[in-house]
Design an enzyme around this catalytic site. Structure first.
Site, PDB file in Angstrom:
ATOM      1  N   ASP A  33      48.804  57.649 -87.840  1.00 51.70           N
ATOM      2  CA  ASP A  33      48.102  58.498 -88.795  1.00 51.70           C
ATOM      3  C   ASP A  33      47.494  59.653 -88.002  1.00 51.70           C
ATOM      4  O   ASP A  33      47.481  59.637 -86.769  1.00 51.70           O
ATOM      5  CB  ASP A  33      47.015  57.669 -89.488  1.00 51.70           C
ATOM      6  CG  ASP A  33      46.083  58.508 -90.332  1.00 51.70           C
ATOM      7  OD1 ASP A  33      46.586  59.254 -91.196  1.00 51.70           O
ATOM      8  OD2 ASP A  33      44.860  58.433 -90.120  1.00 51.70           O
TER       9      ASP A  33
ATOM     10  N   LYS B  40      45.775  63.621-101.235  1.00 50.25           N
ATOM     11  CA  LYS B  40      44.491  64.138-101.687  1.00 50.25           C
ATOM     12  C   LYS B  40      44.352  64.227-103.213  1.00 50.25           C
ATOM     13  O   LYS B  40      43.263  64.012-103.742  1.00 50.25           O
ATOM     14  CB  LYS B  40      44.224  65.503-101.040  1.00 50.25           C
ATOM     15  CG  LYS B  40      44.062  65.381 -99.528  1.00 50.25           C
ATOM     16  CD  LYS B  40      42.928  64.409 -99.171  1.00 50.25           C
ATOM     17  CE  LYS B  40      42.870  64.098 -97.693  1.00 50.25           C
ATOM     18  NZ  LYS B  40      43.474  62.829 -97.335  1.00 50.25           N
TER      19      LYS B  40
END
Length: 267
Positions: free
Chosen positions: A10, A51
């Site tokens: 990540d 998001k």
């Protein structure tokens, strides 16, 4: 190495942005602009997701949904989520470069992985526009992966394994068991598990701890210990096979997984 072929990291909270701080202020400021207050802890809850789904999850929180209804006379819907997202993204882009410092130990681990002929991939809940602000700075500090898969590159983000499935062929790896996913969020760990990889949680440098490096260093030993324990338990509950403090601690885990694969073990 003979068995471990790839490590997939990540980004925020794992390889850059100690504490995963960049999105937090942007989320709080964005909701404040719409007249609805959210806390940092609320903003952190869905971290690791793309998001827009992250914003949808925040707006589904009962307290936030009620505050929105009180302000606008209706429960938040898809158009409201889009409106908040459209305000959030430029804010996140604006601060991203300021939070692109590579976490201590990451560059050395990347070098060690390459020395062992292990490919380096990355997946992220950030869009390509946001990553464009982060990648150059990270490269200048010694972290430049072979693959970057972003939100929007696949039909779904985390916890689905689609970003893993896109990353593996880009790295020339076709057996998921030969790859390791390293992530500081629960949905990122689930991404690895769902994709069939080994999963390594990052407890202290990332979202589960949620503090800047200097603030972590200033903690009293007992407070550090309970925060670390809580973060570790969250990541293990998500399915992590291992949990480390930061990527600086990764190589012993890689060697252990190499030995387990040699014995015929699987994730």
């Amino acid at each position: 190495m003979k068995h471990v072929k790839a490590v997939i990291f990540d980004w925020a909270g794992t390889v850059v942005d100690y504490g995963s701080l960049a999105p937090m202020g942007a989320f709080v400021e964005t909701f404040e602009q719409f007249g609805v207050s959210i806390t940092i802890d609320e903003a952190r809850g869905p971290m690791g997701m793309a998001k827009r789904p992250h914003i949808a999850a925040l707006m589904a929180l009962p307290r936030v949904a009620q505050a929105w209804a009180d302000k606008y006379g209706h429960a938040p819907g898809e158009a409201d989520i889009d409106a908040v997202y459209d305000v959030f993204v430029p804010k996140n882009i604006a601060v991203a470069a300021s939070y692109s410092s590579v976490i201590p130990g990451v560059a050395d681990v990347a070098s060690a992985l390459r020395s062992d002929d292990i490919r380096i991939g990355t997946t992220t809940g950030y869009t390509r526009e946001i990553m464009a602000e982060i990648v150059p700075g990270a490269a200048a500090q010694g972290f430049s992966p072979d693959s970057i898969v972003c939100t929007g590159d696949t039909p779904e983000g985390r916890p689905s394994p689609y970003m893993i499935y896109k990353t593996l062929p880009e790295l020339g790896v076709w057996r998921a068991k030969d790859a390791i996913k390293v992530d500081d969020t629960e949905v990122g760990i689930e991404e690895g598990i769902n994709g069939g990889t080994w999963a390594v949680g990052v407890a202290v440098s990332g979202n589960a701890f949620g503090m800047a490096e200097n603030d972590v260093k200033a903690l009293a030993p007992h407070e550090f210990a309970w925060r670390r324990k809580a973060a570790t338990e969250k990541l293990k509950a998500a399915g992590a096979h291992y949990v480390i403090d930061s990527v600086a601690d990764l190589m012993p885990v890689v060697y252990d997984i190499e030995a387990r694969l040699a014995r015929g073990e699987r994730p």
